[in-house]
Write an enzyme that holds these catalytic residues in place. Sequence first.
Site, short mmCIF file in Angstrom:
data_model
loop_
_atom_site.label_atom_id
_atom_site.label_comp_id
_atom_site.label_asym_id
_atom_site.label_seq_id
_atom_site.Cartn_x
_atom_site.Cartn_y
_atom_site.Cartn_z
N SER A 7 0.84 -1.20 0.00
CA SER A 7 0.00 0.00 0.00
C SER A 7 0.88 1.25 0.00
O SER A 7 1.63 1.49 0.94
CB SER A 7 -0.90 0.00 1.23
N HIS A 63 -1.09 -1.07 -4.31
CA HIS A 63 -2.38 -0.69 -3.77
C HIS A 63 -2.39 0.81 -3.52
O HIS A 63 -1.54 1.34 -2.81
CB HIS A 63 -2.63 -1.44 -2.46
N ASP A 76 -4.50 3.87 -2.14
CA ASP A 76 -5.63 4.30 -1.31
C ASP A 76 -5.97 5.76 -1.59
O ASP A 76 -5.21 6.66 -1.21
CB ASP A 76 -5.30 4.12 0.17
N MET A 111 -8.34 8.78 -0.71
CA MET A 111 -9.25 9.23 0.35
C MET A 111 -9.64 10.68 0.11
O MET A 111 -8.82 11.49 -0.32
CB MET A 111 -8.57 9.12 1.72
N HIS A 135 -7.99 1.90 -4.83
CA HIS A 135 -9.01 1.68 -3.80
C HIS A 135 -9.66 3.03 -3.48
O HIS A 135 -9.07 3.88 -2.80
CB HIS A 135 -8.32 1.08 -2.57
N MET A 159 -11.74 5.17 -1.55
CA MET A 159 -12.43 5.43 -0.28
C MET A 159 -13.00 6.85 -0.36
O MET A 159 -12.59 7.75 0.37
CB MET A 159 -11.45 5.27 0.89
N MET A 190 -12.16 -5.10 4.47
CA MET A 190 -11.29 -4.24 5.26
C MET A 190 -11.11 -4.87 6.64
O MET A 190 -12.09 -5.17 7.32
CB MET A 190 -11.87 -2.84 5.39
N PHE A 217 -7.10 5.36 7.78
CA PHE A 217 -5.81 5.59 8.42
C PHE A 217 -4.93 4.36 8.30
O PHE A 217 -5.41 3.23 8.43
CB PHE A 217 -5.98 5.93 9.91
N GLY A 218 -3.64 4.56 8.08
CA GLY A 218 -2.69 3.47 8.06
C GLY A 218 -2.19 3.16 9.46
O GLY A 218 -2.44 3.90 10.41
N ASP A 258 -7.32 -6.02 3.66
CA ASP A 258 -6.57 -4.76 3.69
C ASP A 258 -6.63 -4.16 5.09
O ASP A 258 -7.71 -3.81 5.58
CB ASP A 258 -7.19 -3.79 2.67
N GLY A 259 -5.46 -4.06 5.73
CA GLY A 259 -5.38 -3.36 7.00
C GLY A 259 -4.67 -4.12 8.09
O GLY A 259 -5.12 -5.20 8.50
N GLY A 260 -3.51 -3.61 8.52
CA GLY A 260 -2.80 -4.20 9.64
C GLY A 260 -2.17 -5.54 9.34
O GLY A 260 -1.93 -6.34 10.26
N SER A 294 2.77 -0.62 6.05
CA SER A 294 3.95 -0.43 6.90
C SER A 294 4.86 -1.64 6.89
O SER A 294 6.09 -1.51 6.92
CB SER A 294 3.51 -0.11 8.33
#
Length: 223
Positions: free
Chosen positions: A7, A32, A34, A36, A65, A67, A136, A142-143, A174-176, A197
Amino acid sequence: MLYIAPSLLAADFSDLRTEITRVEDAGANYLHLDVMDGHFVPNISFGPGLISSIRPHTNLLFDVHLMISEPLRYVGDFIKAGADIVTFHYESVEDPMATFKAIKQKEIACGIAISPKTPADVLLPFVGVADSLMVMTVEPGFGGQKLIPETLDKVRMLRRYANRRGINLMLEVDGGIGENNASYCTEAGANVLVAGSALFKTKRPRSVMAKMREAELEHPFLG
C-alpha cells in the site's frame, strides 16, 4: 497463488520512484493505491495526478481503492491515470450493483470493498461477478492500525460460499497485515494481501514477502 499488494500510503513520498521499485523488485504483484477524500473517510491522501505520475515507472498492477463519496463521478479520471482495477466501497453508494455495472461498462476491472461493520452477506450477489472482493480488516481512512480478528470470519464465509459454487474468487484483505499475521488471513481464505507499513517501513521487503508467501503454503484455507 498468493498476491501481495504493498500500500503506497505507507511509502516515503519524498522518493516514490525508489520506493515503488524497491517493492517491485522484492516480488510484489500489485501496487495498492488508497484514494481518500476527507468525506467518506476522515483523511485525504492523493488523486489521479499522483497516480499518472508514477504509472510510467512500474509494471505493477495498479489497484486503485476509492475510499471516496460519489466514486462514479471520478472513476474515469483514475482509469485515465492508469488504474488496472478500481475498487469502490459498498457503503459509499446508494446502489452498489448499479455502480459496479457502470464501472464495468468503462471496460475496467472492478472490485467492491466493505468496512469492518458491514456484514459479508452484502457481497454475495457479487461473488463470481466482480473481479475482486475486499474485506477491510481495519477501519478505513488511516494506516498503521492493528488487524481486527473478527473481520476474518467474513473472509472465511465468502471463500466457503465461492468454493461451494466452484468460483475462483479473488478475495482481498486490507489493514494491519504483515508477516506475523499473514497466516491468519490465508487460513481464512484470502489470496490478496494488502500490506503497507510491513513492506514500506522495512529494509527487507523481499524477506517479509517470502514469509507471507510461506504462510499460504503452511497455513492454507481450512475450509
